[in-house]
Design a protein around this motif. Structure first.
Motif, PDB file in Angstrom:
ATOM      1  N   VAL A  27       0.803  -1.222   0.000  1.00 52.12           N
ATOM      2  CA  VAL A  27       0.000   0.000   0.000  1.00 52.12           C
ATOM      3  C   VAL A  27       0.835   1.270   0.000  1.00 52.12           C
ATOM      4  O   VAL A  27       0.338   2.312  -0.412  1.00 52.12           O
ATOM      5  CB  VAL A  27      -1.015   0.031   1.174  1.00 52.12           C
ATOM      6  CG1 VAL A  27      -2.003  -1.102   1.054  1.00 52.12           C
ATOM      7  CG2 VAL A  27      -0.344   0.042   2.514  1.00 52.12           C
ATOM      8  N   SER A  30       4.210   0.331  -3.606  1.00 51.89           N
ATOM      9  CA  SER A  30       3.952  -0.598  -4.692  1.00 51.89           C
ATOM     10  C   SER A  30       4.277   0.012  -6.051  1.00 51.89           C
ATOM     11  O   SER A  30       4.023   1.190  -6.298  1.00 51.89           O
ATOM     12  CB  SER A  30       2.483  -1.026  -4.667  1.00 51.89           C
ATOM     13  OG  SER A  30       2.223  -1.947  -5.679  1.00 51.89           O
ATOM     14  N   LEU A  33      -0.376  -1.394  -8.969  1.00 49.88           N
ATOM     15  CA  LEU A  33      -1.612  -1.346  -8.196  1.00 49.88           C
ATOM     16  C   LEU A  33      -2.294  -2.700  -8.154  1.00 49.88           C
ATOM     17  O   LEU A  33      -3.021  -3.014  -7.219  1.00 49.88           O
ATOM     18  CB  LEU A  33      -2.552  -0.307  -8.816  1.00 49.88           C
ATOM     19  CG  LEU A  33      -3.914  -0.079  -8.180  1.00 49.88           C
ATOM     20  CD1 LEU A  33      -3.752   0.433  -6.751  1.00 49.88           C
ATOM     21  CD2 LEU A  33      -4.698   0.913  -8.995  1.00 49.88           C
ATOM     22  N   LEU A  57      -3.230   3.794  -1.582  1.00 47.01           N
ATOM     23  CA  LEU A  57      -3.147   3.349  -2.976  1.00 47.01           C
ATOM     24  C   LEU A  57      -3.729   4.402  -3.918  1.00 47.01           C
ATOM     25  O   LEU A  57      -3.168   4.666  -4.979  1.00 47.01           O
ATOM     26  CB  LEU A  57      -3.876   2.020  -3.154  1.00 47.01           C
ATOM     27  CG  LEU A  57      -3.192   0.805  -2.542  1.00 47.01           C
ATOM     28  CD1 LEU A  57      -4.136  -0.394  -2.562  1.00 47.01           C
ATOM     29  CD2 LEU A  57      -1.906   0.482  -3.277  1.00 47.01           C
TER      30      LEU A  57
END
Length: 79
Positions: A27, A30, A33, A57
């Motif tokens: 989260v 990253s 996604l 995110l």
């Protein structure tokens, strides 16, 4: 026999820590996604923690469609 319960607890605690750190990496840092492991871990989180993760995110990937666990019923809107 008394060492077995202690080992089980240690293994469980280590597993929880590893999974939590994997989720946190997903989260916050990253690259994608739509990482399957991250999506699964995020969907297992309790609602307030999942909401925070989804907010992270969405901030990291503005304009992208939300992954499973971060979308409303239509699949195109973030929580």
């Amino acid at each position: 026999m008394s060492r077995l319960p202690r080992r089980v607890v240690v293994v469980a605690v280590v597993a929880i820590i590893v999974l939590s750190l994997s989720w946190l990496r997903y989260v916050t840092n990253s690259v994608s996604l739509y990482d399957e492991v991250g999506i699964t871990l995020n969907s297992w989180m309790p609602a307030p923690i999942r909401q925070w993760g989804c907010d992270q995110l969405q901030a990291n990937f503005p304009g992208a469609l939300p992954p499973h666990g971060c979308s409303t019923g239509d699949g195109t809107s973030w929580l």
